[in-house]
Design a protein around this motif. Structure first.
Motif, PDB file in Angstrom:
ATOM      1  N   TRP A   1      -2.708  -2.990  -5.808  1.00  0.00           N
ATOM      2  CA  TRP A   1      -3.598  -2.128  -5.018  1.00  0.00           C
ATOM      3  C   TRP A   1      -4.948  -1.966  -5.707  1.00  0.00           C
ATOM      4  O   TRP A   1      -5.995  -2.061  -5.064  1.00  0.00           O
ATOM      5  N   LEU A   2      -4.946  -1.726  -7.012  1.00  0.00           N
ATOM      6  CA  LEU A   2      -6.201  -1.581  -7.758  1.00  0.00           C
ATOM      7  C   LEU A   2      -7.018  -2.866  -7.720  1.00  0.00           C
ATOM      8  O   LEU A   2      -8.239  -2.829  -7.534  1.00  0.00           O
ATOM      9  N   THR A   3      -6.356  -3.993  -7.885  1.00  0.00           N
ATOM     10  CA  THR A   3      -7.047  -5.281  -7.866  1.00  0.00           C
ATOM     11  C   THR A   3      -7.677  -5.534  -6.501  1.00  0.00           C
ATOM     12  O   THR A   3      -8.846  -5.920  -6.409  1.00  0.00           O
ATOM     13  N   GLU A   4      -6.907  -5.283  -5.434  1.00  0.00           N
ATOM     14  CA  GLU A   4      -7.440  -5.490  -4.091  1.00  0.00           C
ATOM     15  C   GLU A   4      -8.604  -4.543  -3.801  1.00  0.00           C
ATOM     16  O   GLU A   4      -9.623  -4.948  -3.237  1.00  0.00           O
ATOM     17  N   THR A   5      -8.449  -3.290  -4.198  1.00  0.00           N
ATOM     18  CA  THR A   5      -9.504  -2.303  -3.965  1.00  0.00           C
ATOM     19  C   THR A   5     -10.764  -2.679  -4.723  1.00  0.00           C
ATOM     20  O   THR A   5     -11.876  -2.622  -4.189  1.00  0.00           O
ATOM     21  N   TRP A   6     -10.611  -3.086  -5.975  1.00  0.00           N
ATOM     22  CA  TRP A   6     -11.755  -3.477  -6.790  1.00  0.00           C
ATOM     23  C   TRP A   6     -12.401  -4.744  -6.231  1.00  0.00           C
ATOM     24  O   TRP A   6     -13.627  -4.846  -6.162  1.00  0.00           O
ATOM     25  N   ASP A   7     -11.580  -5.717  -5.825  1.00  0.00           N
ATOM     26  CA  ASP A   7     -12.124  -6.947  -5.247  1.00  0.00           C
ATOM     27  C   ASP A   7     -12.924  -6.653  -3.977  1.00  0.00           C
ATOM     28  O   ASP A   7     -13.989  -7.224  -3.763  1.00  0.00           O
ATOM     29  N   ASP A   8     -12.398  -5.744  -3.135  1.00  0.00           N
ATOM     30  CA  ASP A   8     -13.122  -5.368  -1.918  1.00  0.00           C
ATOM     31  C   ASP A   8     -14.455  -4.706  -2.263  1.00  0.00           C
ATOM     32  O   ASP A   8     -15.480  -4.979  -1.637  1.00  0.00           O
ATOM     33  N   ALA A   9     -14.437  -3.825  -3.260  1.00  0.00           N
ATOM     34  CA  ALA A   9     -15.667  -3.136  -3.666  1.00  0.00           C
ATOM     35  C   ALA A   9     -16.690  -4.134  -4.200  1.00  0.00           C
ATOM     36  O   ALA A   9     -17.881  -4.049  -3.872  1.00  0.00           O
ATOM     37  N   LEU A  10     -16.241  -5.074  -5.007  1.00  0.00           N
ATOM     38  CA  LEU A  10     -17.163  -6.082  -5.551  1.00  0.00           C
ATOM     39  C   LEU A  10     -17.715  -6.977  -4.448  1.00  0.00           C
ATOM     40  O   LEU A  10     -18.900  -7.326  -4.470  1.00  0.00           O
TER      41      LEU A  10
ATOM     42  N   HIS B   1       0.833  -1.205   0.000  1.00  0.00           N
ATOM     43  CA  HIS B   1       0.000   0.000   0.000  1.00  0.00           C
ATOM     44  C   HIS B   1       0.865   1.252   0.000  1.00  0.00           C
ATOM     45  O   HIS B   1       0.572   2.217  -0.701  1.00  0.00           O
ATOM     46  N   SER B   2       1.937   1.258   0.776  1.00  0.00           N
ATOM     47  CA  SER B   2       2.842   2.413   0.798  1.00  0.00           C
ATOM     48  C   SER B   2       3.491   2.606  -0.561  1.00  0.00           C
ATOM     49  O   SER B   2       3.620   3.732  -1.040  1.00  0.00           O
ATOM     50  N   ALA B   3       3.916   1.502  -1.173  1.00  0.00           N
ATOM     51  CA  ALA B   3       4.536   1.591  -2.500  1.00  0.00           C
ATOM     52  C   ALA B   3       3.533   2.100  -3.524  1.00  0.00           C
ATOM     53  O   ALA B   3       3.859   2.970  -4.341  1.00  0.00           O
ATOM     54  N   ALA B   4       2.310   1.597  -3.470  1.00  0.00           N
ATOM     55  CA  ALA B   4       1.280   2.043  -4.417  1.00  0.00           C
ATOM     56  C   ALA B   4       0.996   3.527  -4.238  1.00  0.00           C
ATOM     57  O   ALA B   4       0.874   4.267  -5.217  1.00  0.00           O
ATOM     58  N   HIS B   5       0.922   3.979  -2.993  1.00  0.00           N
ATOM     59  CA  HIS B   5       0.649   5.392  -2.740  1.00  0.00           C
ATOM     60  C   HIS B   5       1.802   6.265  -3.217  1.00  0.00           C
ATOM     61  O   HIS B   5       1.574   7.344  -3.775  1.00  0.00           O
ATOM     62  N   ALA B   6       3.044   5.812  -3.027  1.00  0.00           N
ATOM     63  CA  ALA B   6       4.205   6.571  -3.503  1.00  0.00           C
ATOM     64  C   ALA B   6       4.185   6.692  -5.024  1.00  0.00           C
ATOM     65  O   ALA B   6       4.475   7.762  -5.584  1.00  0.00           O
ATOM     66  N   ILE B   7       3.829   5.617  -5.692  1.00  0.00           N
ATOM     67  CA  ILE B   7       3.756   5.628  -7.154  1.00  0.00           C
ATOM     68  C   ILE B   7       2.637   6.547  -7.615  1.00  0.00           C
ATOM     69  O   ILE B   7       2.825   7.374  -8.521  1.00  0.00           O
ATOM     70  N   LEU B   8       1.471   6.426  -7.000  1.00  0.00           N
ATOM     71  CA  LEU B   8       0.345   7.275  -7.386  1.00  0.00           C
ATOM     72  C   LEU B   8       0.641   8.746  -7.111  1.00  0.00           C
ATOM     73  O   LEU B   8       0.285   9.619  -7.917  1.00  0.00           O
TER      74      LEU B   8
END
Length: 106
Positions: free
Chosen positions: A84-93, A4-11
């Motif tokens: 991160w996108l996959t996990e976020t989308w999976d949680d939303a679904l 999550h930290s890596a994804a946020h740094a990239i974003l």
């Protein structure tokens, strides 16, 4: 660094339009700073600063060849964002499916 930290740094790094342009340009192949700057509406010092941010986030990497530094997209540099996108989308679904199940049983 956690995913999550890596994804946020990239974003965060890609939140700047010029850094997104640099990333898209490097998608066509490695370039030295001077050639990259020639393709963008900013000067070489600004490109170098943007590259430093992208490199610190793990999006780009550089290799030294003689006196030149070639910059390229880092292999797997966007993988943390993909996860991160996959996990976020999976949680939303999953939440949506749970909502439907709860609504159907009412």
């Amino acid at each position: 660094m956690s995913n999550h930290s890596a994804a946020h740094a990239i974003l965060d790094a890609l939140g700047d339009p010029m850094r997104r342009s640099i990333t898209e340009t490097l998608g066509h192949g490695a370039l030295p700073v001077g050639e990259l700057a020639a393709q963008l509406p900013i000067g070489r010092p600004a490109v170098s600063k943007h590259l430093r941010v992208l490199e610190n986030a793990g999006v780009v990497e550089h290799t030294s060849i003689g006196t030149r530094n070639l910059y390229a997209l880092a292999p797997g540099g966007l993988a943390a964002v993909q996860v991160w996108l996959t996990e976020t989308w999976d949680d939303a679904l999953s939440s949506f499916a749970q909502h439907l199940e709860n609504g159907a049983s009412s």
